[in-house]
Design an enzyme around this catalytic site. Sequence first.
Site, PDB file in Angstrom:
ATOM      1  N   ARG A   1      32.116  50.130  44.579  1.00 27.53           N
ATOM      2  CA  ARG A   1      31.946  49.218  43.447  1.00 27.53           C
ATOM      3  C   ARG A   1      32.708  49.703  42.224  1.00 27.53           C
ATOM      4  O   ARG A   1      32.926  48.968  41.273  1.00 27.53           O
ATOM      5  CB  ARG A   1      30.465  49.074  43.059  1.00 27.53           C
ATOM      6  CG  ARG A   1      29.513  48.469  44.092  1.00 27.53           C
ATOM      7  CD  ARG A   1      30.041  47.198  44.697  1.00 27.53           C
ATOM      8  NE  ARG A   1      30.750  47.478  45.934  1.00 27.53           N
ATOM      9  CZ  ARG A   1      31.587  46.613  46.510  1.00 27.53           C
ATOM     10  NH1 ARG A   1      31.833  45.453  45.956  1.00 27.53           N
ATOM     11  NH2 ARG A   1      32.191  46.927  47.634  1.00 27.53           N
TER      12      ARG A   1
ATOM     13  N   LYS B   1      39.378  40.093  49.459  1.00 29.40           N
ATOM     14  CA  LYS B   1      38.846  39.065  50.362  1.00 29.40           C
ATOM     15  C   LYS B   1      38.288  37.882  49.571  1.00 29.40           C
ATOM     16  O   LYS B   1      38.568  36.730  49.869  1.00 29.40           O
ATOM     17  CB  LYS B   1      37.733  39.644  51.253  1.00 29.40           C
ATOM     18  CG  LYS B   1      38.197  40.736  52.189  1.00 29.40           C
ATOM     19  CD  LYS B   1      37.079  41.209  53.092  1.00 29.40           C
ATOM     20  CE  LYS B   1      35.937  41.866  52.332  1.00 29.40           C
ATOM     21  NZ  LYS B   1      36.345  43.083  51.622  1.00 29.40           N
ATOM     22  N   THR B   2      37.480  38.206  48.576  1.00 26.82           N
ATOM     23  CA  THR B   2      36.878  37.138  47.784  1.00 26.82           C
ATOM     24  C   THR B   2      37.963  36.400  47.010  1.00 26.82           C
ATOM     25  O   THR B   2      37.933  35.179  46.882  1.00 26.82           O
ATOM     26  CB  THR B   2      35.815  37.728  46.836  1.00 26.82           C
ATOM     27  OG1 THR B   2      34.854  38.418  47.637  1.00 26.82           O
ATOM     28  CG2 THR B   2      35.118  36.633  46.050  1.00 26.82           C
TER      29      THR B   2
ATOM     30  N   GLN C   1      30.578  47.014  55.499  1.00 25.12           N
ATOM     31  CA  GLN C   1      29.656  46.650  54.419  1.00 25.12           C
ATOM     32  C   GLN C   1      28.488  45.812  54.918  1.00 25.12           C
ATOM     33  O   GLN C   1      27.852  45.103  54.141  1.00 25.12           O
ATOM     34  CB  GLN C   1      30.407  45.897  53.321  1.00 25.12           C
ATOM     35  CG  GLN C   1      31.414  46.773  52.596  1.00 25.12           C
ATOM     36  CD  GLN C   1      32.053  46.024  51.436  1.00 25.12           C
ATOM     37  OE1 GLN C   1      31.416  45.741  50.429  1.00 25.12           O
ATOM     38  NE2 GLN C   1      33.319  45.699  51.574  1.00 25.12           N
TER      39      GLN C   1
ATOM     40  N   ASP D   1      32.056  33.792  52.561  1.00 26.08           N
ATOM     41  CA  ASP D   1      32.266  35.171  52.077  1.00 26.08           C
ATOM     42  C   ASP D   1      31.188  36.079  52.684  1.00 26.08           C
ATOM     43  O   ASP D   1      30.131  35.598  53.090  1.00 26.08           O
ATOM     44  CB  ASP D   1      32.166  35.204  50.536  1.00 26.08           C
ATOM     45  CG  ASP D   1      32.853  36.436  49.937  1.00 26.08           C
ATOM     46  OD1 ASP D   1      33.348  37.284  50.701  1.00 26.08           O
ATOM     47  OD2 ASP D   1      32.888  36.542  48.688  1.00 26.08           O
ATOM     48  N   GLU D   2      31.443  37.369  52.749  1.00 26.65           N
ATOM     49  CA  GLU D   2      30.471  38.355  53.252  1.00 26.65           C
ATOM     50  C   GLU D   2      29.932  37.969  54.629  1.00 26.65           C
ATOM     51  O   GLU D   2      28.730  38.039  54.894  1.00 26.65           O
ATOM     52  CB  GLU D   2      29.297  38.501  52.259  1.00 26.65           C
ATOM     53  CG  GLU D   2      29.708  38.810  50.826  1.00 26.65           C
ATOM     54  CD  GLU D   2      29.992  40.280  50.572  1.00 26.65           C
ATOM     55  OE1 GLU D   2      29.896  41.088  51.513  1.00 26.65           O
ATOM     56  OE2 GLU D   2      30.333  40.608  49.427  1.00 26.65           O
TER      57      GLU D   2
HETATM   58  P1  ATP Z   1      34.415  43.500  48.434  1.00 24.51           P
HETATM   59  O1  ATP Z   1      34.583  43.923  49.866  1.00 24.51           O
HETATM   60  O2  ATP Z   1      33.839  44.574  47.602  1.00 24.51           O
HETATM   61  O3  ATP Z   1      33.705  42.176  48.325  1.00 24.51           O
HETATM   62  P2  ATP Z   1      36.906  42.088  48.140  1.00 24.51           P
HETATM   63  O4  ATP Z   1      37.722  42.401  49.340  1.00 24.51           O
HETATM   64  O5  ATP Z   1      36.213  40.785  48.115  1.00 24.51           O
HETATM   65  O6  ATP Z   1      35.894  43.285  47.871  1.00 24.51           O
HETATM   66  P3  ATP Z   1      37.966  41.288  45.610  1.00 24.51           P
HETATM   67  O7  ATP Z   1      36.714  41.391  44.834  1.00 24.51           O
HETATM   68  O8  ATP Z   1      38.457  39.940  45.985  1.00 24.51           O
HETATM   69  O9  ATP Z   1      37.872  42.226  46.898  1.00 24.51           O
HETATM   70  O10 ATP Z   1      39.138  42.024  44.857  1.00 24.51           O
HETATM   71  C1  ATP Z   1      38.954  43.316  44.303  1.00 24.51           C
HETATM   72  C2  ATP Z   1      39.723  43.438  43.012  1.00 24.51           C
HETATM   73  O11 ATP Z   1      41.120  43.449  43.275  1.00 24.51           O
HETATM   74  C3  ATP Z   1      39.499  42.279  42.073  1.00 24.51           C
HETATM   75  O12 ATP Z   1      39.459  42.758  40.766  1.00 24.51           O
HETATM   76  C4  ATP Z   1      40.699  41.404  42.331  1.00 24.51           C
HETATM   77  O13 ATP Z   1      40.985  40.588  41.214  1.00 24.51           O
HETATM   78  C5  ATP Z   1      41.782  42.418  42.574  1.00 24.51           C
HETATM   79  N1  ATP Z   1      42.870  41.898  43.405  1.00 24.51           N
HETATM   80  C6  ATP Z   1      42.775  41.386  44.648  1.00 24.51           C
HETATM   81  N2  ATP Z   1      43.971  41.007  45.121  1.00 24.51           N
HETATM   82  C7  ATP Z   1      44.875  41.289  44.153  1.00 24.51           C
HETATM   83  C8  ATP Z   1      46.294  41.135  44.023  1.00 24.51           C
HETATM   84  N3  ATP Z   1      47.030  40.599  44.992  1.00 24.51           N
HETATM   85  N4  ATP Z   1      46.859  41.545  42.875  1.00 24.51           N
HETATM   86  C9  ATP Z   1      46.118  42.085  41.887  1.00 24.51           C
HETATM   87  N5  ATP Z   1      44.788  42.266  41.937  1.00 24.51           N
HETATM   88  C10 ATP Z   1      44.164  41.870  43.063  1.00 24.51           C
HETATM   89 MG    MG Z   2      34.192  40.274  47.997  1.00 26.62          MG
END
Ligand code: ATP
Ligand code: MG
Length: 725
Positions: free
Chosen positions: A611, A37-38, A262, A225-226
């Site tokens: 995490r 997402k981030t 979350q 975000d969040e």
């Molecule tokens: P959270 O809910 O914990 O905030 P999130 O959904 O924001 O998580 P991210 O932190 O954006 O998730 O991504 C998690 C991990 O996966 C990061 O290390 C990111 O670089 C990797 N990632 C996300 N998308 C891809 C992709 N398409 N290919 C490879 N790695 C990815």
């Molecule tokens: Mg995130």
Amino acid sequence: PQHQVPDYLSGLNPEQRLAVETTEGPVLVLAGAGTGKTRVLTTRIAHILASGRAYPSQILAVTFTNKAAREMKQRIGVLVGEAVEGMPWLGTFHSIGVKILRRHAELAGLRSDFTILDTDDVIRLIKQLIQAEGLDDKRWPARQFAQMIDGWKNKGLGPSEIAEGDARAFGNGKGRELYRAYQERLTTLNACDFGDLLCHPIRIFRNHPDVLKEYHRRFKYILVDEYQDTNTAQYMWLRLLAQRPSADSGPINICCVGDDDQSIYGWRGAEVDNILRFDKDFPGATVVRLERNYRSTAHILGAASHLIAHNEGRLGKTLFTEKPNADDSKVMVHAAWDSEEEARAVGEEIEAAQRNTKHNLNDMAILVRASFQMREFEDRFVTLGLNYRVIGGPRFYERQEIRDAMAYFRVVAQGADDLAFERIVNVPKRGLGEAAIRQVHDTSRALRIPMLEAAAQLAESDEMKPKPRAALRQVAANFARWKELLDNTPHTELAEIILDESGYTAMWKNDKSADAPTRLENLKELIRSMEDYESLRSFLEHVALVMDAEQNEDLDAVNIMTLHSAKGLEFDTVFLPGWEEGLFPHQRSLDEGGRSGLEEERRLAYVGLTRAKKNLHIWFTSNRRIHGLWQSTLPSRFLEELPEAHVEVAESGSGYGGYGDRQSGRSPYGASRFDNVGSSGGSSFSNAYATPGWQRAQANRTEATDRNWGSRSGHSVERIGYGEV
Ligand code: ATP
Ligand code: MG
């Protein structure tokens, strides 16, 4: 080729790309932990910039912490392939709020150089008001009222808008008057609190449509975000900015990302409903779901998904990972006799990882439920000589000597800052007793002038005894001189002059206590840290705003933080200590009785588990020492909720074996696990719970610590997140 896909898009999966490329209109990304997402938000900004849809200054992007904002800025630069100039509107709700408020301060009755008060200041101020009302401040604690005000401001409520019952609940029915007096006092002080950083702009937007229109024209794209942890005030603020009258503008380009599982700031007013009603607020929204988790191993993901499935109030989503399973270790559950042994064992685990797998300390984190748990680890790591940093914990800027020094600087920068003035007027001791200070106070109030001015006047009148009078004259003369230096002396030099001429440095030099040398070192470090800022004012603003401590950012160090401040972060190896009933889930959530408190604790556990990228270690102890008394404890019910397929109970090592025998002859973990198989685990726990014992004491203690944490880091966490500036 004509339609070459830019590099920054090629690594995304189709759903992520949809969320990035749907730049026009409202978009909601609702997806589980680690699904990117981030990353989508970051790439989306890069895409908007690279495709020339907007300038950096036309993008409003809200992150959860300042640190996240910095990282995002940096990543965007990498994606776009050049340093991104500016992005002035990328930050936390509060850091953006303060920026808006500075530009329109006069519309809120402030000057643009207003001070942002921290929790300590706020509490001191409220205490004065409570006393001024003739109320007993023991019966009506200032801290409690500060929390009430915070709660009202989280809902965007001013003194005239709070519920009658709420207003009556404090200070013999004087709640509303006190709140009003507090706001008036803030105006006189040319100051505001954290809640005002959003509440003032909301009111300005509502009362001055021309101002709001300016922002509607400015922000072409809004990203958050969040989103699941926005509170009502943040939500109102966002809606005002996002819901432009359609007549004079194009589509509303708002993109929010979040995960209902979350949502962990309900206790601070966050409304998970905000995310659930997004498509009602923004009709025609594109809703994107991401299901592939890129972060964690299948074991970790399996454990987390299974745990969170115990919550009833959730949308539910599936997550999968394509990470190979074969060599991955299961989630390890360890038992320890007490927290000292827990810390020792975690320390050993860390050292082993460092030795055997050349693991960086930076890639490891210890996530605690309550901040008091940190001390044991800190002590242990100091003993081991293991570098660690506390994120969102007791921070440098909150040490006494730093606060004192800052108070001096604040008065020099902003003469009306009475709270700062009061803090240091007699530090070091200058023979100004309570009576003299009260006299300054009274004069200040009678003449409606800042205390510093009142002091200067009293120093020239004969209303005061010679000795305090001479002292005040000195103080006033000092500040007058420093103020003159403000604009033409390098601020670090000025800071040294102030600390020397005020006698503050000498005070610690003459101090014989063991910690005096450290304090002097800290003061030196303070001056050093000022070098990174252009002026004293910008430095003061930085300190008021920065709430997540970035200690030793460059050093390889283990990260220690609360679960709350770990949101959005990821680490190769994660340690989750203290999984015991009463601590986690926290007693307070259990006392509430209802489902919602416990479910929020479970979401917190889910945040903790997710995490971890590769290794996850959970600990529980069978004893905790509370107020000097040993109390035995029960393993957390959340341990029972982890699927056996993904979990391994660690053999007790020699160092921490035998706890079971000392207690019941069985491993507490095994015992509770098997005792509860097939029966209602919940009820057997609640039976065990009926014996209040230590849990009660524990709850009191953690609550006290939490509050502490609320005012220190926590206003970091409290201020972090969406609270953080
Ligand atoms: P959270 O809910 O914990 O905030 P999130 O959904 O924001 O998580 P991210 O932190 O954006 O998730 O991504 C998690 C991990 O996966 C990061 O290390 C990111 O670089 C990797 N990632 C996300 N998308 C891809 C992709 N398409 N290919 C490879 N790695 C990815
Ligand atoms: Mg995130």
